[in-house]
Design an enzyme around this catalytic site. Structure first.
Site, short mmCIF file in Angstrom:
data_model
loop_
_atom_site.label_atom_id
_atom_site.label_comp_id
_atom_site.label_asym_id
_atom_site.label_seq_id
_atom_site.Cartn_x
_atom_site.Cartn_y
_atom_site.Cartn_z
CG ASP A 83 62.44 57.14 26.34
OD1 ASP A 83 62.16 56.44 26.85
OD2 ASP A 83 63.22 56.38 25.49
CG HIS A 118 63.92 52.38 22.07
ND1 HIS A 118 63.42 53.89 22.34
CD2 HIS A 118 63.94 51.72 24.04
CE1 HIS A 118 63.48 54.29 23.74
NE2 HIS A 118 63.95 53.13 24.79
CD GLU A 157 67.27 53.05 23.92
OE1 GLU A 157 67.00 52.24 25.54
OE2 GLU A 157 67.09 54.09 24.40
NE ARG A 211 71.77 51.49 32.37
CZ ARG A 211 72.65 50.24 32.33
NH1 ARG A 211 71.50 49.49 32.18
NH2 ARG A 211 73.86 49.74 33.10
ZN LIG Z 1 62.05 53.31 27.94
#
Ligand SMILES: [Zn+2]
Length: 453
Positions: free
Chosen positions: A320, A269, A235, A84
């Site tokens: 995704d 998710h 998730e 991320r």
């Molecule tokens: Zn996402």
């Protein structure tokens, strides 16, 4: 009215042979078993298009850029959270033109792989300084333009994002392009709706229970009284632990207890579920938005698909992160994760439908359409969204019916998808999108610039 004639076609009731489909004004006007008439276009195999329930189109631009150890020096391990951080750095430079070019490439790849509609979970709203563009829906306009140019059906899911963690924790610098207040989100949502073209539709997407407080969630939902509600949940194990520390409940448990989760909801998710959560979520009618390729890529974990499907839970599949846009690969990864975990085979076949491919395709097709508020089936009145397979492809030789789906999903090399009709228009011909070359040229220009920065 134009007529397509199929030797075999997958209808809502199952496989049928010798079927003529009439198309008028983008929609299916007739479905009838009859001999082929002069003037009809003949196909060997027709499938309903799949819905891609969860995409962040811009992330297609960073596919392959985070597969090296230690990109994030501050992280103790390479995981979702260090990935991320790479994504946040990528966002420092992405312009609206870049977003449109990357989205167009992503949407073309979706259509070429058998997806005919995308749920774009769109959270990149602000400029690189974190300020709203003069048109608050500037980036949504770009997503809608890319969808219109490529022809893909769009269910736009404007995301509300305000915090970095449970309990209303202040956002991080890397999240500045995502942020809204409850007040300015309403204007953004309305402007996003006004940007839609053709048969595009809109839903609402509170990002996650990390990014949205319970009070904000309650204020947002009345903005969108019909249409889908999408949220990321469970998730990551770390997210589940933070949820329990904050409220005493796991994320999906909290949603089921505190929000009116029903068929409008897609819980994206839902990887980490207790058995009780799994069964209750299946009973709620919500769709589990599974993204097996991304979940594998990010090391998220394994969704309890066998238990959930046995409890009649609805599923959709999403690409995704768009690390690899490939509809059959998503279905294959869902089954393979179960095989690796349970050391057994054919775990996602049904008791009534023994083919894993047939069961997964049908479940993802129906659940995906539900999650995107679409009627994506080959039936009268539905949008004419039809995928044809090349039965002369080496991977599909001699197959029919569910065996064809099993072979496409588990053994299909590139090129199995032949033509794709979207809203009555043939947008993919012989495996290639009509504007693939022009879109790829723009995508290359964008990527060369971004990678050189
Ligand atoms: Zn996402």
């Amino acid at each position: 009215v134009r007529h397509l004639w199929f030797e075999d076609i997958l209808l809502p009731g199952g496989w049928a042979s010798g079927v003529e489909v009439g198309i008028a004004n983008g929609r299916i006007a007739s479905v009838a078993e009859r001999p082929m008439e002069a003037g009809a276009e003949r196909y060997a195999v027709g499938l309903p298009g799949l819905c891609n329930v969860h995409s962040h189109a811009f992330q297609r631009g960073m596919a392959g850029l985070s597969e090296r150890r230690g990109l994030d020096a501050a992280a103790s391990a390479d995981d979702f959270w260090s990935w991320r951080d790479v994504m946040y750095r990528f966002l420092d430079h992405l312009t609206p033109d870049d977003i449109e070019a990357v989205a167009a490439q992503a949407f073309i790849e979706m259509l070429e792989s058998g997806f005919t509609r995308v749920g774009e979970f769109h959270y990149l709203h602000n400029d690189t300084d974190g300020l709203r563009y003069s048109d608050p829906a500037e980036t949504a306009v770009r997503i809608a333009a890319a969808a219109a140019a490529t022809g893909i059906g769009l269910t736009l899911l404007p995301v509300f994002y305000a915090h970095s963690n449970f309990g209303g924790a202040p956002p991080l610098a890397g999240q500045r392009r995502f942020l809204s207040t409850v007040d300015n989100y309403a204007a953004l949502w309305e402007a996003s709706r006004a940007a839609l073209q053709g048969d595009a539709t809109i839903g609402i997407a509170p990002h996650s229970l990390r990014a949205v407080t319970p009070d904000q969630l309650a204020s947002l939902l009345p903005l969108c009284l019909e249409g889908p509600i999408h949220i990321h949940a469970a998730e990551q194990v770390k997210e589940v632990a933070a949820s329990v520390a904050f409220s005493g409940a796991r994320p999906v448990e909290w949603l089921l207890d505190n929000a009116e989760v029903d068929r409008r909801w897609c819980i994206v998710h839902a990887t980490h579920l207790s058995n009780a959560e799994c069964d209750a979520m299946a009973a709620s009618g919500a769709v589990a938005g599974l993204c097996p390729v991304t979940e594998a890529n990010l090391g998220d974990g394994i969704f309890p698909a066998a238990r959930y499907l046995a409890a009649q839970g609805a599923i959709g599949i999403g690409t995704d992160s768009n690390i690899l846009i490939d509809a059959p690969a998503e279905l294959r990864a869902a089954e393979y994760a179960q095989r690796l975990q349970h050391r057994s085979r054919n775990l996602l076949a049904g008791s009534d439908r023994l083919s894993v491919g047939g069961r997964l395709f049908t479940a993802a097709q129906a659940g995906g359409a539900q999650a995107l508020g679409a009627e994506a089936a080959i039936s009268v009145g539905a949008s004419a969204d039809i995928v044809t397979l090349d039965v002369n492809h080496i991977s599909l030789t001699g197959r029919r019916g569910d065996l064809l789906l099993d072979s496409w999903i588990f053994a299909g090399r590139a090129g199995c998808v032949q033509d794709v009709w979207r809203h009555g228009r043939k947008v993919v011909i012989g495996g290639k999108h009509r504007i693939a070359d022009a879109a790829a040229a723009q995508f290359r220009t964008t990527l060369r610039r971004l990678i050189s920065l």
